[in-house]
Design a protein around this motif. Structure first.
Motif, PDB file in Angstrom:
ATOM      1  N   GLU A 160       0.864  -1.160   0.000  1.00  0.00           N
ATOM      2  CA  GLU A 160       0.000   0.000   0.000  1.00  0.00           C
ATOM      3  C   GLU A 160       0.906   1.215   0.000  1.00  0.00           C
ATOM      4  OE1 GLU A 160      -1.915  -0.398   3.718  1.00  0.00           O
ATOM      5  OE2 GLU A 160      -2.345  -2.510   3.358  1.00  0.00           O
ATOM      6  N   HIS A 183      17.638   8.330   2.671  1.00  0.00           N
ATOM      7  CA  HIS A 183      17.798   9.783   2.849  1.00  0.00           C
ATOM      8  C   HIS A 183      16.528  10.417   3.402  1.00  0.00           C
ATOM      9  CE1 HIS A 183      15.790   9.758  -1.091  1.00  0.00           C
ATOM     10  NE2 HIS A 183      15.516  11.015  -0.913  1.00  0.00           N
ATOM     11  N   GLN A 184      15.380   9.809   3.130  1.00  0.00           N
ATOM     12  CA  GLN A 184      14.116  10.362   3.631  1.00  0.00           C
ATOM     13  C   GLN A 184      14.034  10.234   5.149  1.00  0.00           C
ATOM     14  OE1 GLN A 184      12.074  11.705   1.381  1.00  0.00           O
ATOM     15  NE2 GLN A 184      11.962  10.488  -0.470  1.00  0.00           N
ATOM     16  N   TYR A 238      15.770   5.067  -0.306  1.00  0.00           N
ATOM     17  CA  TYR A 238      14.870   5.828   0.569  1.00  0.00           C
ATOM     18  C   TYR A 238      15.479   6.211   1.909  1.00  0.00           C
ATOM     19  CZ  TYR A 238      11.291   4.259  -2.668  1.00  0.00           C
ATOM     20  OH  TYR A 238      10.571   3.991  -3.803  1.00  0.00           O
ATOM     21  N   MET A 283       7.962  10.926  -0.750  1.00  0.00           N
ATOM     22  CA  MET A 283       8.483   9.905   0.166  1.00  0.00           C
ATOM     23  C   MET A 283       8.552   8.546  -0.495  1.00  0.00           C
ATOM     24  SD  MET A 283       9.493   9.198   3.210  1.00  0.00           S
ATOM     25  CE  MET A 283       9.848   7.717   4.120  1.00  0.00           C
ATOM     26  N   ASN A 284       7.498   8.208  -1.232  1.00  0.00           N
ATOM     27  CA  ASN A 284       7.414   6.871  -1.786  1.00  0.00           C
ATOM     28  C   ASN A 284       8.051   6.714  -3.158  1.00  0.00           C
ATOM     29  OD1 ASN A 284       5.630   4.998  -0.067  1.00  0.00           O
ATOM     30  ND2 ASN A 284       4.589   6.944   0.025  1.00  0.00           N
ATOM     31  N   LEU A 285       8.061   7.788  -3.929  1.00  0.00           N
ATOM     32  CA  LEU A 285       8.494   7.649  -5.312  1.00  0.00           C
ATOM     33  C   LEU A 285       9.916   8.110  -5.576  1.00  0.00           C
ATOM     34  CD1 LEU A 285       5.182   8.681  -7.082  1.00  0.00           C
ATOM     35  CD2 LEU A 285       6.141   6.422  -6.869  1.00  0.00           C
ATOM     36  N   VAL A 286      10.578   8.672  -4.574  1.00  0.00           N
ATOM     37  CA  VAL A 286      11.946   9.156  -4.795  1.00  0.00           C
ATOM     38  C   VAL A 286      12.929   8.379  -3.920  1.00  0.00           C
ATOM     39  CG1 VAL A 286      13.436  11.186  -4.793  1.00  0.00           C
ATOM     40  CG2 VAL A 286      11.036  11.431  -5.349  1.00  0.00           C
ATOM     41  N   PRO A 287      13.413   7.221  -4.401  1.00  0.00           N
ATOM     42  CA  PRO A 287      14.299   6.407  -3.567  1.00  0.00           C
ATOM     43  C   PRO A 287      15.688   7.020  -3.378  1.00  0.00           C
ATOM     44  CG  PRO A 287      14.042   5.407  -5.724  1.00  0.00           C
ATOM     45  CD  PRO A 287      13.113   6.565  -5.691  1.00  0.00           C
ATOM     46  N   GLU A 334       7.915  -5.152  -4.701  1.00  0.00           N
ATOM     47  CA  GLU A 334       6.491  -4.796  -4.576  1.00  0.00           C
ATOM     48  C   GLU A 334       6.372  -3.306  -4.342  1.00  0.00           C
ATOM     49  OE1 GLU A 334       7.099  -7.324  -2.012  1.00  0.00           O
ATOM     50  OE2 GLU A 334       6.545  -9.047  -3.220  1.00  0.00           O
ATOM     51  N   GLY A 335       7.013  -2.553  -5.212  1.00  0.00           N
ATOM     52  CA  GLY A 335       7.071  -1.111  -4.995  1.00  0.00           C
ATOM     53  C   GLY A 335       5.825  -0.379  -5.431  1.00  0.00           C
ATOM     54  N   TRP A 336       4.692  -0.630  -4.803  1.00  0.00           N
ATOM     55  CA  TRP A 336       3.454   0.030  -5.174  1.00  0.00           C
ATOM     56  C   TRP A 336       2.990   0.960  -4.079  1.00  0.00           C
ATOM     57  CZ3 TRP A 336       1.417  -0.905  -9.952  1.00  0.00           C
ATOM     58  CH2 TRP A 336       1.857  -2.066 -10.610  1.00  0.00           C
ATOM     59  N   LYS A 337       2.606   2.153  -4.469  1.00  0.00           N
ATOM     60  CA  LYS A 337       1.973   3.075  -3.528  1.00  0.00           C
ATOM     61  C   LYS A 337       0.578   3.315  -4.063  1.00  0.00           C
ATOM     62  CE  LYS A 337       1.144   6.546  -0.751  1.00  0.00           C
ATOM     63  NZ  LYS A 337       0.562   6.250   0.554  1.00  0.00           N
ATOM     64  N   LEU A 352      11.324   1.649 -10.680  1.00  0.00           N
ATOM     65  CA  LEU A 352      11.896   1.830  -9.350  1.00  0.00           C
ATOM     66  C   LEU A 352      10.770   1.907  -8.342  1.00  0.00           C
ATOM     67  CD1 LEU A 352      14.590   4.530 -10.124  1.00  0.00           C
ATOM     68  CD2 LEU A 352      14.812   2.067 -10.131  1.00  0.00           C
ATOM     69  N   ALA A 353       9.662   2.526  -8.752  1.00  0.00           N
ATOM     70  CA  ALA A 353       8.515   2.668  -7.868  1.00  0.00           C
ATOM     71  C   ALA A 353       7.326   3.055  -8.716  1.00  0.00           C
ATOM     72  CB  ALA A 353       8.773   3.751  -6.823  1.00  0.00           C
ATOM     73  N   CYS A 354       6.139   2.756  -8.241  1.00  0.00           N
ATOM     74  CA  CYS A 354       4.942   3.108  -9.003  1.00  0.00           C
ATOM     75  C   CYS A 354       3.823   3.509  -8.054  1.00  0.00           C
ATOM     76  CB  CYS A 354       4.503   1.905  -9.829  1.00  0.00           C
ATOM     77  SG  CYS A 354       3.117   2.269 -10.893  1.00  0.00           S
ATOM     78  N   ASN A 385      16.579  -6.216   2.298  1.00  0.00           N
ATOM     79  CA  ASN A 385      16.915  -6.152   0.887  1.00  0.00           C
ATOM     80  C   ASN A 385      16.938  -4.708   0.384  1.00  0.00           C
ATOM     81  OD1 ASN A 385      17.487  -7.224  -1.578  1.00  0.00           O
ATOM     82  ND2 ASN A 385      15.349  -7.603  -2.121  1.00  0.00           N
ATOM     83  N   MET A 386      15.953  -3.953   0.792  1.00  0.00           N
ATOM     84  CA  MET A 386      15.896  -2.553   0.373  1.00  0.00           C
ATOM     85  C   MET A 386      16.987  -1.745   1.077  1.00  0.00           C
ATOM     86  SD  MET A 386      12.675   0.047   0.509  1.00  0.00           S
ATOM     87  CE  MET A 386      11.725  -0.539  -0.855  1.00  0.00           C
ATOM     88  N   ILE A 415       5.164   2.158  -0.348  1.00  0.00           N
ATOM     89  CA  ILE A 415       6.401   1.547  -0.802  1.00  0.00           C
ATOM     90  C   ILE A 415       7.403   1.351   0.328  1.00  0.00           C
ATOM     91  CG2 ILE A 415       8.405   1.927  -2.276  1.00  0.00           C
ATOM     92  CD1 ILE A 415       6.474   3.085  -4.332  1.00  0.00           C
ATOM     93  N   TRP A 437      15.428  -4.369  -5.390  1.00  0.00           N
ATOM     94  CA  TRP A 437      15.194  -4.000  -3.994  1.00  0.00           C
ATOM     95  C   TRP A 437      13.815  -3.406  -3.759  1.00  0.00           C
ATOM     96  CZ3 TRP A 437      14.474   1.108  -4.739  1.00  0.00           C
ATOM     97  CH2 TRP A 437      15.270   1.749  -5.691  1.00  0.00           C
ATOM     98  N   ASN A 438      12.980  -3.431  -4.764  1.00  0.00           N
ATOM     99  CA  ASN A 438      11.636  -2.877  -4.591  1.00  0.00           C
ATOM    100  C   ASN A 438      10.633  -3.679  -5.394  1.00  0.00           C
ATOM    101  OD1 ASN A 438       9.790  -1.116  -3.536  1.00  0.00           O
ATOM    102  ND2 ASN A 438      10.478   0.660  -4.681  1.00  0.00           N
TER     103      ASN A 438
END
Lengths: 455, 475
Positions: free
Chosen positions: A179, A424-425, A422, B288-292, B378-381, B344-346, A415-416, A181, B375-376
């Motif tokens: 839900e 840096h956040q 992320y 937060m979620n889309l900028v790794p 299941e990168g879903w937001k 990378l993210a979606c 793993n991440m 990331i 490393w992502n």
């Protein structure tokens, strides 16, 4: 004794509403299947635990609503007010404007200290309304920023300020396919912090509840409301009043204390799972009958095979033969594994409850060796039926239920973390790589401890 | 609830901005039928009592008196802004929130950035501070501009640095129109390259868009409308390109259809922050979620559906089609093919009558055909907003942080290099004070470094995921 609920973030507040609604509806349900006096005693006990009285007679939920942005709380308050049956306190909520941005670090390091005083004051006011405080029930998700980060901070505060009161955190485990990331980061940070400051973590997995909605409740287009209502039903089946002891007809006054005493004998093992049967749509309910023997047989098999719902239970899983020296460490890769328990609590509600036979739950083979089954297993009962189910059985278990999900989340987060994505956040708001490593270490420890229960 | 301020810079930026405000009013009028000034509408508009002289006393609650857009209009020519101020939206803009000049930037980034930047710095700061003061809780600046010209590109990116220094806590979301292949501005590669460096360094999030993609979408819609294939008519308000039913009807201009698409993008992006839903998503969650990693902040966007048929009963097959379309290269607002590149993210931002089970079903269905970075996986937001856009029962905005942006950047670099090699038109830039050749070479290396990052990620596509051994603990 009363329980004060703290609802945190969107998830916490949405669920909190459904919980109070379920508790209220059940306690006013006409189909209690018991005498009028019995029913009144049940209602009074429920009321004392969860509601306080207002002048105009409308029960007020013993709750504090906290969120870092206003939309959800506004909705929650208006839903409660519209129901006309119960309400939230006029001044029971704390709201900000900006939200936590799904950032655990922001919830914990920025919102936490900034709003500590206001939030604790609100809680204090609610506590003062109680004649006697049983403890706190904190509802939060792990995946977001407020419930998770601010929730962890608030729990720590409760630990400091109310060290004699019990705290149970009701945690929502997010869907595996995200839900959010960064949900795995937020989750491990939450769990590691709560492990240090909470007394027990009662976990509900979105994936599991979703399947219940799909398969057992037959809901076609499942909404979060449906999910939250199933969850609320499960929680109600645990926390509605039950008799204080075998043969007694007085209602238990210290549910949280009794629960902790029975289920959390050791601070290393705090993760509790809930199962509740039967669970089905109202239409199906009309055509079903249940026996205690049948229900308990299913519940027991759900326990030992770690089934999350009453469908698709694996009947092949059996307890290891007693007399065999050791069963060995739990392998995380094996598909079907026998679920070893530390302690179990079964809660029975409904007709002929005193005739229910629970011997099978006392089998020592179910339990780890360091507790006698007589201490490891307890049962709570009431004749009063719950929420239109003529008979219902709930199980709260401190067992290997949550090892696999925990291991999965830790694995994904690790793993991440290895790629530093992320991070840096989080460092922006004072959560450093060190903090992540501490969390990983603590949780690997928990996983290892639970895996070794078979020894 | 937070507020956002829109900064529209240059001709393109202001034209898109104008469309945006028209559609924003339309959306709020549809949702807010009692004309009460509520928190949702306050995110983009102030409520002002125009009888009060001076600043116009702000009214925070109650009936809507007069709505003023939280916007600053900046252009170094007067034409576009004057037209806006004489058009039907004139009352929506605060006449004091403008910065204009007469001479224009001559399609020269250096003029926009260095000359007008220093000339108008004070004024810009003043207007920005004013807008911020009018906000209870300012969360985000939306900058709209084009990359290929002089003002939007140069002054627009100058603005970014100012915002970063003056309002470091406020997010900077930039909607950038990248030049298409057949762009008629010869110096657009220079302008875009110089602007890219600023975007790399000072933007929190960039939504790159190109005119060609917008044009292709319009052609697609026209084809469907005119083909007669559709049994029933299309609801006019639902066209993502139209402003039918907009608050103030203006004469349709040539770029309006394309600009409306971008305007709808911004509305959908902010919908879950403004309106309620069962799974909210605020603007700070996007970043937060889309900028790794801080440099990788370019998001490819797609909007579906492009129109709704008048047939009200949408079977769930159509709903699923909406999700499939969001991943097709024909629906992206930039020429990119996310399905064949690396995610990378979606983020999936859904509006309307869609529940969590619909969302999950579609994610499960589409996941196998998409490649996510190791490393992502299941990168879903996801977010669910209950309020649908005007004319639709549901809609989906997909934002992808995907290596498919790379070709756009590579092409930009190639076009730049072709010009730069010949030193063509360079003197127009170098004669501006503060400009040196190093500006160009630095911009080039900044872009090359970015492309290299994407290359490295792409290289991991075919490699098996390397599992780092977990921490082992003594029991």
């Amino acid at each position: 004794m009363s329980i004060v609920t703290v609802q945190l973030g969107q998830c916490g507040n949405q669920i909190g509403f459904e919980v109070f609604d379920a508790l209220f509806s059940d306690s006013h349900c006409p189909q209690g299947l018991c005498s009028k006096r019995e029913n009144e005693a049940y209602q009074a006990s429920c009321k004392e635990r969860f509601f306080s009285e207002e002048e105009n007679g409308v029960p007020i939920a013993r709750a504090v609503l906290v969120d870092m942005e206003p939309k959800v709380i506004n909705q929650t308050l208006s839903k409660a007010a519209h129901s006309g049956r119960w309400n939230y306190g006029q001044h029971s909520c704390f709201c900000q404007k900006q939200g936590s941005g799904n950032n655990w670090a922001y919830g914990y390091s920025v919102h936490g200290p900034r709003h500590e005083e206001s939030i604790m004051n609100l809680i204090q006011k609610e506590v003062e309304k109680c004649d006697s405080l049983n403890g706190f029930f904190i509802i939060m998700s792990m995946a977001g920023g407020t419930g998770s980060g601010l929730g962890a901070f608030a729990t720590q505060n409760l630990q400091d300020q109310y060290s004699n009161s019990l705290k149970m955190n009701q945690i929502i485990w997010p869907y595996g396919t995200g839900e959010v990331i960064v949900q795995n980061y937020n989750s491990i940070l939450t769990l590691s912090h709560l492990y240090r400051s909470s007394d027990a973590l009662l976990v509900h997995e979105n994936d599991a509840v979703h399947k219940i909605c799909a398969k057992l409740m037959n809901i076609k287009q499942i909404s979060f409301r449906d999910i939250n209502q199933v969850l609320a039903h499960q929680l109600g089946s645990v926390f509605q009043p039950t008799y204080s002891e075998e043969g007694s007809f007085h209602y238990r006054r210290n549910p949280l204390g009794d629960l902790m005493e029975n289920l959390v004998p050791h601070p290393e093992f705090k993760m509790l799972g809930v199962r509740n049967i039967p669970q089905m749509s109202e239409n199906s309910l009309a055509y079903s009958t249940f026996t205690w023997a049948g229900l308990l047989k299913h519940l027991r098999q759900m326990l030992i095979s770690n089934a999350k719902m009453e469908e698709g239970i694996d009947w092949q899983v059996r307890p290891p033969l007693s007399g065999l020296p050791t069963r060995g460490k739990m392998s995380l890769n094996k598909e079907f594994h026998f679920n070893t328990s530390i302690a179990n609590l079964v809660i029975l509600r409904g007709k002929d409850v005193h005739s229910a036979e629970l011997g099978a739950f006392k089998d020592p083979a179910l339990y780890t060796s360091w507790l006698e089954p007589v201490h490891a297993f307890s049962v709570w009962k009431t004749q009063r039926a719950f929420s239109k189910y003529e008979k219902s059985a709930a199980l709260v278990s401190n067992s290997q239920f949550l090892v696999k999900p925990l291991d999965t989340i830790v694995g994904k987060a690790w793993n991440m973390f290895a790629s530093k994505a992320y991070i840096h956040q989080y460092t922006k708001f004072g959560i450093e790589e060190e903090d992540f490593l501490d969390s990983f270490t603590l949780l690997e420890q928990v996983i290892a401890s639970y895996c070794n229960l078979g020894f | 609830m937070t507020q956002s301020v829109v900064l529209q810079v240059g001709q393109c930026g202001n034209q898109i901005g104008c469309c945006f405000w028209g559609l924003a009013l339309r959306e709020h009028a549809a949702v807010n039928q009692k004309a009460i000034y509520d928190e949702a509408i306050s995110s983009f508009f102030r409520n002002v009592d125009t009888r009060v002289v001076g600043d116009g006393g702000s009214i925070s609650k109650g009936k809507i008196c007069s709505l003023k857009a939280r916007a600053v209009l900046i252009d170094m020519e007067e034409g576009v802004v004057n037209e806006i101020l004489q058009g039907p939206l004139r009352d929506v803009f605060d006449s004091k929130q403008l910065i204009t000049d007469i001479s224009g930037s001559g399609n020269n980034w250096a003029v926009g950035h260095k000359v007008f930047g220093s000339l108008y710095q004070e004024q810009i700061l003043e207007k920005l501070r004013k807008s911020a003061e009018h906000c209870d809780c300012l969360q985000c600046f939306f900058i709209i501009h084009s990359m290929g010209g002089g003002t939007g590109s140069g002054l627009g990116t100058f603005l970014l640095k100012v915002l970063e220094d003056e309002f470091p806590e406020v997010y900077r979301f930039v909607t950038s129109i990248y030049p298409s292949g057949e762009d008629d501005v010869i110096t657009s590669p220079y302008n875009s390259m110089l602007a890219m460096k600023e975007l790399n360094e000072h933007a929190d999030c960039v939504l790159p868009i190109d005119n060609q993609s917008l044009f292709d979408i319009i052609s697609k819609i026209d084809l469907m409308v005119n083909s007669g294939k559709l049994g029933t008519a299309i609801k006019p308000k639902s066209l993502v390109t139209s402003s039918a039913g907009a608050f103030k009807k203006r004469q349709e201009k040539p770029f309006d259809a394309m600009n409306n698409i971008v305007a709808n993008l911004l509305l959908n992006l902010t919908s879950s922050a403004r309106f309620e839903g069962s799974l909210n998503m605020d603007l700070n969650e996007i970043s937060m979620n889309l900028v790794p990693f801080p440099q990788l902040h370019y998001l490819v966007s797609s909007l579906t559906p492009l129109y709704t048929l008048a047939d009200v009963n949408i079977p769930s097959r159509r709903l699923d089609q909406m999700f499939s379309d969001a991943f097709s290269k024909d629906h992206q607002l930039i020429r990119a093919d996310p399905k064949h590149s690396l995610y990378l993210a979606c983020a999936l931002m859904v509006r309307g009558n869609v529940q969590i089970s619909d969302l999950r079903r579609n994610i499960e269905r589409l996941k196998p055909s998409l490649r996510f970075v190791s490393w992502n996986q299941e990168g879903w937001k996801t977010s669910l907003c209950s309020v649908p856009p005007v004319g639709h029962s549901h809609s989906l905005l997909a934002l992808a942080n995907n290596t498919c942006v790379k070709p756009t950047f590579i092409e930009l670099r190639e076009r730049f290099t072709r010009l730069y090699r010949k030193r063509a038109h360079l003197h127009h830039y170098l004669q501006i004070e503060g400009m040196e050749e190093s500006c160009f070479t630095e911009a080039l290396s900044s872009l090359s470094a970015l492309i290299q990052e994407y290359n490295q990620l792409d290289a991991t596509k075919s490699m098996p995921a390397e599992e780092l051994p977990r921490l082992s603990v003594a029991v």
